[in-house]
Design a protein around this motif. Sequence first.
Motif, mmCIF file in Angstrom:
data_model
loop_
_atom_site.group_PDB
_atom_site.id
_atom_site.type_symbol
_atom_site.label_atom_id
_atom_site.label_comp_id
_atom_site.label_asym_id
_atom_site.label_seq_id
_atom_site.Cartn_x
_atom_site.Cartn_y
_atom_site.Cartn_z
ATOM 1 N N GLY A 1 -58.994 -50.109 -20.791
ATOM 2 C CA GLY A 1 -59.744 -48.859 -20.722
ATOM 3 C C GLY A 1 -61.246 -49.016 -20.734
ATOM 4 O O GLY A 1 -61.965 -48.015 -20.870
ATOM 5 N N ASP A 2 -61.767 -50.230 -20.597
ATOM 6 C CA ASP A 2 -63.213 -50.453 -20.582
ATOM 7 C C ASP A 2 -63.666 -50.564 -19.133
ATOM 8 O O ASP A 2 -63.912 -51.652 -18.607
ATOM 9 N N VAL A 3 -63.818 -49.407 -18.486
ATOM 10 C CA VAL A 3 -64.141 -49.378 -17.065
ATOM 11 C C VAL A 3 -65.536 -49.920 -16.808
ATOM 12 O O VAL A 3 -65.780 -50.610 -15.804
ATOM 13 N N SER A 4 -66.448 -49.632 -17.711
ATOM 14 C CA SER A 4 -67.816 -50.110 -17.547
ATOM 15 C C SER A 4 -67.870 -51.635 -17.511
ATOM 16 O O SER A 4 -68.512 -52.236 -16.637
ATOM 17 N N LEU B 1 -61.731 -54.016 -7.693
ATOM 18 C CA LEU B 1 -62.926 -53.179 -7.731
ATOM 19 C C LEU B 1 -62.640 -51.779 -7.181
ATOM 20 O O LEU B 1 -63.216 -50.780 -7.650
ATOM 21 N N ALA B 2 -61.764 -51.698 -6.192
ATOM 22 C CA ALA B 2 -61.371 -50.384 -5.681
ATOM 23 C C ALA B 2 -60.712 -49.558 -6.781
ATOM 24 O O ALA B 2 -60.908 -48.331 -6.860
ATOM 25 N N ARG B 3 -59.951 -50.204 -7.643
ATOM 26 C CA ARG B 3 -59.336 -49.492 -8.772
ATOM 27 C C ARG B 3 -60.393 -48.997 -9.753
ATOM 28 O O ARG B 3 -60.249 -47.930 -10.365
ATOM 29 N N VAL B 4 -61.479 -49.755 -9.922
ATOM 30 C CA VAL B 4 -62.569 -49.289 -10.784
ATOM 31 C C VAL B 4 -63.217 -48.046 -10.188
ATOM 32 O O VAL B 4 -63.465 -47.047 -10.890
ATOM 33 N N ALA C 1 -61.893 -45.922 -8.164
ATOM 34 C CA ALA C 1 -60.944 -44.814 -8.276
ATOM 35 C C ALA C 1 -60.918 -44.255 -9.693
ATOM 36 O O ALA C 1 -60.837 -43.028 -9.888
ATOM 37 N N ALA C 2 -60.980 -45.123 -10.699
ATOM 38 C CA ALA C 2 -60.952 -44.662 -12.090
ATOM 39 C C ALA C 2 -62.178 -43.816 -12.408
ATOM 40 O O ALA C 2 -62.087 -42.788 -13.097
ATOM 41 N N VAL C 3 -63.345 -44.223 -11.892
ATOM 42 C CA VAL C 3 -64.566 -43.458 -12.153
ATOM 43 C C VAL C 3 -64.570 -42.153 -11.375
ATOM 44 O O VAL C 3 -65.035 -41.106 -11.864
ATOM 45 N N ARG C 4 -64.038 -42.194 -10.170
ATOM 46 C CA ARG C 4 -63.956 -40.952 -9.397
ATOM 47 C C ARG C 4 -63.051 -39.945 -10.105
ATOM 48 O O ARG C 4 -63.342 -38.747 -10.135
ATOM 49 N N ALA C 5 -61.967 -40.429 -10.729
ATOM 50 C CA ALA C 5 -61.058 -39.515 -11.434
ATOM 51 C C ALA C 5 -61.679 -39.000 -12.721
ATOM 52 O O ALA C 5 -61.394 -37.872 -13.140
ATOM 53 N N ASP C 6 -62.539 -39.801 -13.350
ATOM 54 C CA ASP C 6 -63.138 -39.389 -14.625
ATOM 55 C C ASP C 6 -64.522 -40.026 -14.733
ATOM 56 O O ASP C 6 -64.686 -41.078 -15.357
ATOM 57 N N PRO C 7 -65.540 -39.411 -14.158
ATOM 58 C CA PRO C 7 -66.891 -40.012 -14.178
ATOM 59 C C PRO C 7 -67.447 -40.210 -15.580
ATOM 60 O O PRO C 7 -68.338 -41.046 -15.774
ATOM 61 N N MET C 8 -66.936 -39.471 -16.561
ATOM 62 C CA MET C 8 -67.479 -39.565 -17.907
ATOM 63 C C MET C 8 -67.025 -40.815 -18.650
ATOM 64 O O MET C 8 -67.455 -41.061 -19.780
ATOM 65 N N ARG C 9 -66.185 -41.619 -18.020
ATOM 66 C CA ARG C 9 -65.753 -42.854 -18.676
ATOM 67 C C ARG C 9 -66.872 -43.884 -18.701
ATOM 68 O O ARG C 9 -66.771 -44.897 -19.411
ATOM 69 N N VAL C 10 -67.918 -43.645 -17.911
ATOM 70 C CA VAL C 10 -69.084 -44.518 -17.908
ATOM 71 C C VAL C 10 -70.329 -43.651 -17.966
ATOM 72 O O VAL C 10 -70.255 -42.423 -17.886
#
Length: 985
Positions: free
Chosen positions: A737-740, A768-771, A773-782
């Motif tokens: 869960g550490d996308v950053s 990196l594409a998965r990263v 996608a994860a940020v696009r789904a939840d930009p507040m994770r970073v």
Amino acid sequence: MTSSPSSPTMIGRDTDLAWLSDLLLGVRAGTPATAIIGGEAGIGKSRLVREFTAGLGPDVRLILGQCVDLGEVAAPYAPIKGALRALVAQVGADRVLEAVGPGRAALIALLPELATSGGATAGEIVITPGGAGSGQLHEAVAVLLETLSRDEPIVLVIEDLHWVDAATLGLLRFLLRSLGSSRVLLLLTYRSDDVTRGHPLRGFLTEVERDRWVERRELGRLSHDEVRDLVRTLLADDALSEQALDTVFARSDGVPFFVEELVGIDGCRDEGFVPDTLRDLLLARYERLPDAAQAFLRLLSTGGVRVPHALLAAVDGGDEGALDAAARESVRYGVIEIDGDDYAFRHALVREAILADLLPGERARFHARYAEAYEAQAAAGGRRLAAEISYHWLGAHDPVRAFPATIQAMREARAAVAYASAAQLGERALELWQSVPDPEQVSGMGKLELMGRTASYLRHAGEGERSLAMVKAALAECPPDDEQYPRLLRDKALYLAGVGRPGSIAILEEALAALPADDSDDLRATILTALAGRLMIEARIDDAVRVAGEAFELAERIDFPRYASVAMNIAAVSRAARGEVDRALVDIERARELAKGEGSALLRYWVNASDLRNLVGDYHEAVRLAEEGLDRARRQGVERSSGVILASNAVDPLFALGEWDRADALIERGLALDPPAPFRVYLQRAKLWALVWRGDAERAAELLRSSRATMTPIMAVEMQTRLGVQRVAVEIGLAVGDVSQAWRDGRGVLHEAQLPLAGYAEPLMWALARVIAAVRADPMRVSEAEAAEILDAEPALRELVDRLAFWPTHAMWAAFVDAELQPTEAAWRAAADAARAETAPGFLLPYAELRLGEALLADGDRVGAREALQAAFDSAVAGGVTAVQTRAARVAMQAAIGLDGATSGDVSRGSAGVAGADDAADAVAELTARERQVLDLIAEGLSNRQIGERLYISGKTASVHVSAILRKLGASSRTEAVFLARVAR
């Protein structure tokens, strides 16, 4: 004065003796063990060993080795040679050579007397070039012990490790990690008060404490009651008064040897004479001897703790009757013991005290006589004795005679593949260089050559930084027009690369420019080949093809088949990297033919051929080639170097084939060999990746943190390592869960100066594409700035993926990148179809089916979603992809979809190590009131920004609360956190 001062009964060590007996029981049952016994001088280490070994049954084979005190540079493998010679005497040379199998050449290099035994000849003594000899010897000794232990358990005792030579220490380190399937008990002792800061044994002891088969104990002093019991065993009439007993206890501090010495002094009975100092105590028996016996002991002490009678008689050079009489008196007074044909001091402390009592002139004369006696033995065709000769001439303050002995000792150490000892002796010879007239004539080499050899020995001994420092020192003394200059530059480049530092390419180019125009073809071929290899490693592919071609043409012209093979090999791999895969596959097989059976060139073939087959998706052939090469590496005794690379090359295709257990066994075996750092990184990367996909991402993250310092230097100079580790790091960050952190670990590939190696880069592109996608789904994770950076990187990512379209497996990876960035049902169906190709690794299909199920759920197609999730679950179970199995079960349960075969265990098992409902309830109970509010809003599907607006806090503060919730619940995602909270309720 008692004549037999040792107690007939061992006091205070019953627990320690039982411990050793228990270890032996395990060894009998097939579990190897190592017992390391430490303690101060006189504490009873040797006595404990004697009591234990005296009780061994006839079905246990005992072999003993003794470290020798020869100052800072001991004779290489001295205790190992002693133990192995005892083994040869017990079972016979023929049986030893049969048991060691392909390692016989390495064993003969250590024990040359075996060359005429069992059909072996001196011509068989062939050590693989390239510095692998020590690995061959280590492997040979391990195989010998393992093979013979199948007949009966073996107890191998090595005493006095505080005097251990560097070569023996390296071998012991190897044995501790490689005797996993043997019935061997290693029993090692050392004097703890001699292992001071900087002593090489300190690092060894720290390392081995982490090994599961190693147990270490420090023997303590005796209590007052135990001293009383010891005194009673020494004095049958129990005549010592309580006051005298208190004095003995106080003066001895409970050290058994000192108790025995004090009781052995007549004055202790009536409290008349008790020595004031330790020195007085140790010399008490010596000083009561006649002058002739004292002179005998002074001469003996110069030779060591134990000295053969024949050697001492030669050193003494006087009347043998007088020598026998002096020895008899020394035995009667309890100063020495007779052990076979040797005179041995009853304790090393006594020898050291007598040695310290020698006058300077007396000491020098005695050392000179020992040196002459050893020279006579060596001239008569005895064993290798140059290290002893060097030591004694140095003790005699005669550098002129010490220097040639030191050079010879260095050569003998190299012949015995004792690189660490050879390096120490080379450094000693360099120190003596200025003290010797015409050292070049005496040594048969110039100073620069000696420095170069010493640097090479340091490198092969694992002293990378010291070898680099030595070759730099040699270059500083070497004029640019000297014939040694380009060779030293080549070595510097190789040593730089060996310690993971940049700069090798420029130095190799300088070496080429420094070569004279004539009479240097052999050296030119080696430099060109090395340069081509570094260019390939650093992904300067076109340059690598060009230089490898030059190296090949030169090697062919001068009939240098080994380098012709290696050059063709490098050219083939480099051509593949720029898309000429078909030609590369043909050329690399030609490299095998060119090797003409030469060991090191063939190993290079197996390394690169197996890797290339894996990268193009030919997994079965990759495994076959890697295992074929690994078998050869083991037979050549280079499993710790080339064998580790080949093991890692087998691991990746085994993962792709779903054979996780076979891969795990190779990883653990390779890591147990304690390989050099660059080779270790390959296995560490594979282990981390397996942990992620088998559902233990938290452990993977922990290991990555502890391994980064080792990995970083290698990543700096090897693109394939850099890309491979970056991919694993990204996947670990995503899994925990550490996308950053995942983004920071992987984004460097978008800014490489050279086009990244396609076979390694495309899986990283997918991660990196998965990263993104994860940020696009939840930009507040970073952070806001990082979210913008990540989302803005999509065009660069897609452009790089397109530039790698020449690679054979490109279509598959491109399909997965597209599906991550546009996660529609159609995209994931296309990815699943691509994952069914024979060239696709097995873990991709269950993952694609899982993501297809999630896409169908998002579209409201529950029937299609159940079908996809069931397929994902089934294929994950069949392929051992635990992370996908767990996630499929959770997604299905959260959607109230039942999956055939799924259990609560599947749901509770997770990449973050989540346990069952009880644990989840405990974790939920730890949440603060605010965190529970945030968790409820997460369950509603709100983003961090929306949660902040609802609770009147900033989005960043909401993100902090979300991170705390994930950590406390052990969840790897927001969805998993909601699920666990529902389970807990």
